[in-house]
Enzyme design. Structure first.
Site, PDB file in Angstrom:
ATOM      1  N   TYR A   1      -0.503 -15.392  -7.412  1.00 45.13           N
ATOM      2  CA  TYR A   1      -1.964 -15.515  -7.550  1.00 45.13           C
ATOM      3  C   TYR A   1      -2.406 -14.567  -8.652  1.00 45.13           C
ATOM      4  O   TYR A   1      -2.058 -13.376  -8.614  1.00 45.13           O
ATOM      5  CB  TYR A   1      -2.647 -15.162  -6.228  1.00 45.13           C
ATOM      6  CG  TYR A   1      -4.165 -15.234  -6.246  1.00 45.13           C
ATOM      7  CD1 TYR A   1      -4.936 -14.080  -6.199  1.00 45.13           C
ATOM      8  CD2 TYR A   1      -4.823 -16.459  -6.296  1.00 45.13           C
ATOM      9  CE1 TYR A   1      -6.320 -14.142  -6.214  1.00 45.13           C
ATOM     10  CE2 TYR A   1      -6.218 -16.524  -6.302  1.00 45.13           C
ATOM     11  CZ  TYR A   1      -6.959 -15.368  -6.264  1.00 45.13           C
ATOM     12  OH  TYR A   1      -8.332 -15.431  -6.285  1.00 45.13           O
TER      13      TYR A   1
ATOM     14  N   ASP B   1       1.560  -9.267 -14.165  1.00 47.84           N
ATOM     15  CA  ASP B   1       0.300  -9.116 -13.434  1.00 47.84           C
ATOM     16  C   ASP B   1       0.515  -7.999 -12.406  1.00 47.84           C
ATOM     17  O   ASP B   1       1.088  -8.220 -11.337  1.00 47.84           O
ATOM     18  CB  ASP B   1      -0.081 -10.442 -12.760  1.00 47.84           C
ATOM     19  CG  ASP B   1      -1.315 -10.274 -11.890  1.00 47.84           C
ATOM     20  OD1 ASP B   1      -1.805 -11.299 -11.355  1.00 47.84           O
ATOM     21  OD2 ASP B   1      -1.789  -9.140 -11.722  1.00 47.84           O
TER      22      ASP B   1
ATOM     23  N   LYS C   1      -7.763  -3.429  -8.623  1.00 43.02           N
ATOM     24  CA  LYS C   1      -7.606  -2.716  -7.341  1.00 43.02           C
ATOM     25  C   LYS C   1      -7.588  -1.199  -7.497  1.00 43.02           C
ATOM     26  O   LYS C   1      -8.607  -0.557  -7.734  1.00 43.02           O
ATOM     27  CB  LYS C   1      -6.378  -3.263  -6.609  1.00 43.02           C
ATOM     28  CG  LYS C   1      -6.504  -4.784  -6.306  1.00 43.02           C
ATOM     29  CD  LYS C   1      -5.300  -5.328  -5.619  1.00 43.02           C
ATOM     30  CE  LYS C   1      -5.316  -6.832  -5.547  1.00 43.02           C
ATOM     31  NZ  LYS C   1      -6.213  -7.380  -4.541  1.00 43.02           N
TER      32      LYS C   1
HETATM   33  P1  KE4 Z   1      -9.552 -10.048  -8.241  1.00 38.43           P
HETATM   34  O1  KE4 Z   1     -10.226 -10.995  -9.221  1.00 38.43           O
HETATM   35  O2  KE4 Z   1      -9.642 -10.543  -6.810  1.00 38.43           O
HETATM   36  O3  KE4 Z   1      -9.975  -8.611  -8.406  1.00 38.43           O
HETATM   37  O4  KE4 Z   1      -7.969 -10.026  -8.620  1.00 38.43           O
HETATM   38  C1  KE4 Z   1      -7.262 -11.238  -8.645  1.00 38.43           C
HETATM   39  C2  KE4 Z   1      -5.785 -10.926  -8.478  1.00 38.43           C
HETATM   40  C3  KE4 Z   1      -4.956 -11.006  -9.582  1.00 38.43           C
HETATM   41  N1  KE4 Z   1      -3.633 -10.725  -9.495  1.00 38.43           N
HETATM   42  C4  KE4 Z   1      -3.086 -10.354  -8.307  1.00 38.43           C
HETATM   43  C5  KE4 Z   1      -1.622 -10.054  -8.252  1.00 38.43           C
HETATM   44  C6  KE4 Z   1      -3.888 -10.257  -7.145  1.00 38.43           C
HETATM   45  O5  KE4 Z   1      -3.307  -9.903  -5.964  1.00 38.43           O
HETATM   46  C7  KE4 Z   1      -5.256 -10.547  -7.228  1.00 38.43           C
HETATM   47  C8  KE4 Z   1      -6.163 -10.499  -6.013  1.00 38.43           C
HETATM   48  N2  KE4 Z   1      -5.510 -10.319  -4.757  1.00 38.43           N
HETATM   49  C9  KE4 Z   1      -6.149 -10.879  -3.596  1.00 38.43           C
HETATM   50  C10 KE4 Z   1      -5.366 -10.497  -2.350  1.00 38.43           C
HETATM   51  N3  KE4 Z   1      -4.109 -11.136  -2.294  1.00 38.43           N
HETATM   52  C11 KE4 Z   1      -7.580 -10.472  -3.509  1.00 38.43           C
HETATM   53  C12 KE4 Z   1      -8.224 -10.649  -2.168  1.00 38.43           C
HETATM   54  C13 KE4 Z   1      -9.296 -11.660  -2.241  1.00 38.43           C
HETATM   55  O6  KE4 Z   1      -9.112 -12.716  -2.913  1.00 38.43           O
HETATM   56  O7  KE4 Z   1     -10.331 -11.393  -1.574  1.00 38.43           O
END
Ligand code: KE4
Length: 428
Positions: free
Chosen positions: A143, A238, A266
């Site tokens: 993701y 990533d 994060k």
């Molecule tokens: P954000 O746009 O949610 O800040 O980051 C996206 C993202 C990008 N790359 C990785 C490896 C990530 O884990 C994420 C976001 N992680 C999720 C949890 N698995 C965010 C939680 C959510 O979607 O509320």
């Protein structure tokens, strides 16, 4: 008698789609009502009904030193009095960029954005602009945020909700997104043999955290590095999850593999909305206004987010022993969980690296998305709720990683292991 969380969830669904501002919070795949939190401190979260939980989500990663970490709170309080945003450059942005460059290998420059999604979206556009190529490879179950191009075979909430193809992502966008199973080098070699000249980048979570926690098999990342070098393809790590969590220099440092671009999120914002893309000058200087690859953000480099992230990163940078402490705590927990599952006669496969782990109920090794999908996720659902009832808050999906914070004590870990023993006896 409804709990306050149930009452609030009912109200939330009237004015917020699904009652939440991010789908993974909705407990869709585990069922039940999401718990509304009131406050948190250290390793504990306190819900609106007065219940206390040992927290293994850490806000999906940022809270590596625990919630409401004093120095971060104090820094935010102070800087808020200087204004919450200028829309003009500040010295603070130079200081955090220099700190990140000093911590992370193979980067000269950093561009701040407001989320991991923006960071990955920018990294892809930059790779396309730099190479003049359109296609890219991602891995099933990984993701990279919710930008259209990444919502093909995506992990996290997309997998949790079982969404095969996301409405609104057009076929033309999706056709430039090539996918391969994680840990499957021959599949990548095949794609590159067929379409290598059109491929700008390979983007990967160097340790996957969005289909459970899945480690790269020996030789996998090294193989990707070789393929990229041989075909002028950019390797994008990533590190939104792994950055500053697995080591000061993230997965590049821990695993010893060089990426061409790295994305962060994060931890970099200590819970404030921050993302970043980083890399060598030769690539990064293609970003506007130095170059023509346009990217922008009203609140990028926001002083409150910067001082929060800078304060947390400084603590991590000045105390690398934290990473050893986190690894020891995670190992202690994993051993305890294995004992708990074994005592209940439950087959299990636990993946763990640093302060990231995930438990899957299967005897097979979890090396890719299909293995994570084939595990007994019905049992995970029951385990999740049994642990919640025992005051342990796990990620509400088998397709997520658990996160450890350094505020966890041995007593907290023992309580978690005892809860797992009792939960397993109750649900097996
Ligand atoms: P954000 O746009 O949610 O800040 O980051 C996206 C993202 C990008 N790359 C990785 C490896 C990530 O884990 C994420 C976001 N992680 C999720 C949890 N698995 C965010 C939680 C959510 O979607 O509320």
């Amino acid at each position: 008698m409804y709990s306050k969380s149930e009452m609030l969830f009912g109200k939330a669904k009237q004015v917020i789609p699904g009652g939440v501002n991010s789908p993974v919070r909705a407990f869709k795949s585990v069922g039940g009502t999401p718990i509304f939190m009131e406050r948190a401190k250290g390793a504990y979260m306190y819900d609106v009904d007065g219940n206390t939980y040992i927290d293994y989500i850490n806000s999906w990663g940022p809270m590596i030193l625990g919630h409401a970490y004093e120095p971060v709170v104090k820094a935010i309080q102070e800087y808020a009095t200087y204004s919450t945003s200028f829309g003009a450059p500040t010295e603070l942005e130079i200081k955090i960029a220099e700190l990140i460059v000093s911590m992370v290998p193979n980067i000269d420059m950093v561009r701040m954005v407001n989320s991991g999604t923006e960071a990955c979206m920018t990294a892809l556009r930059l790779a396309r602009g730099y190479t003049g190529r359109n296609k890219f490879i991602k891995f099933e179950g990984c993701y990279h945020g919710h930008a259209d191009a990444f919502l093909v075979s995506a992990g996290s909430g997309v997998a949790t909700l079982g969404i095969q193809s996301v409405p609104g992502v057009t076929a033309t966008v999706a056709e430039d997104t090539l996918t391969a199973p994680y840990n499957n080098l021959p599949a990548v070699e095949q794609l590159v043999a067929e379409q290598g000249a059109e491929i700008a980048a390979i983007i990967i979570e160097p340790v996957a955290g969005n289909m459970g926690c899945i480690l790269p098999q020996p030789g996998f990342l090294e193989g990707l590095r070789k393929i990229c070098d041989a075909n002028n393809i950019l390797l994008i790590f990533d590190e939104v999850m792994t950055g500053f969590r697995l080591a000061r220099g993230g997965a590049q440092e821990l695993l010893g593999i060089k990426a061409d671009l790295v994305t962060f999120g994060k931890i970099i914002g200590a819970g404030m909305p921050v993302g970043a893309v980083a890399g060598p000058k030769a690539i990064m200087e293609n970003l506007a206004p130095a170059g023509k690859v346009y990217q922008a953000g009203t609140l990028s480099g926001n002083p409150i987010a910067m001082i929060a992230g800078y304060t947390l990163l400084q603590t991590l940078n000045n105390n690398p022993v934290i990473y050893q402490q986190l690894e020891e705590k995670a190992s202690y927990l994993v051993n305890g969980l294995k004992e708990a599952f074994g005592a209940a006669g439950i087959v299990h496969s636990i993946n763990h690296i640093g302060s990231m782990l995930s438990a899957h109920f299967t005897e097979y090794p979890i090396v890719d998305f299909s293995a994570a999908s084939a595990a007994n996720n019905e049992l995970f659902k029951r385990f999740f709720h049994a642990m919640l009832e025992r005051g342990v808050y796990l990620p509400p999906s088998a397709f997520e990683s658990w996160f450890m914070c350094n505020a966890l004590t041995t007593e907290d870990l023992d309580k978690t292991i005892a809860a797992a023993k009792s939960a397993m006896q109750a649900i097996k």
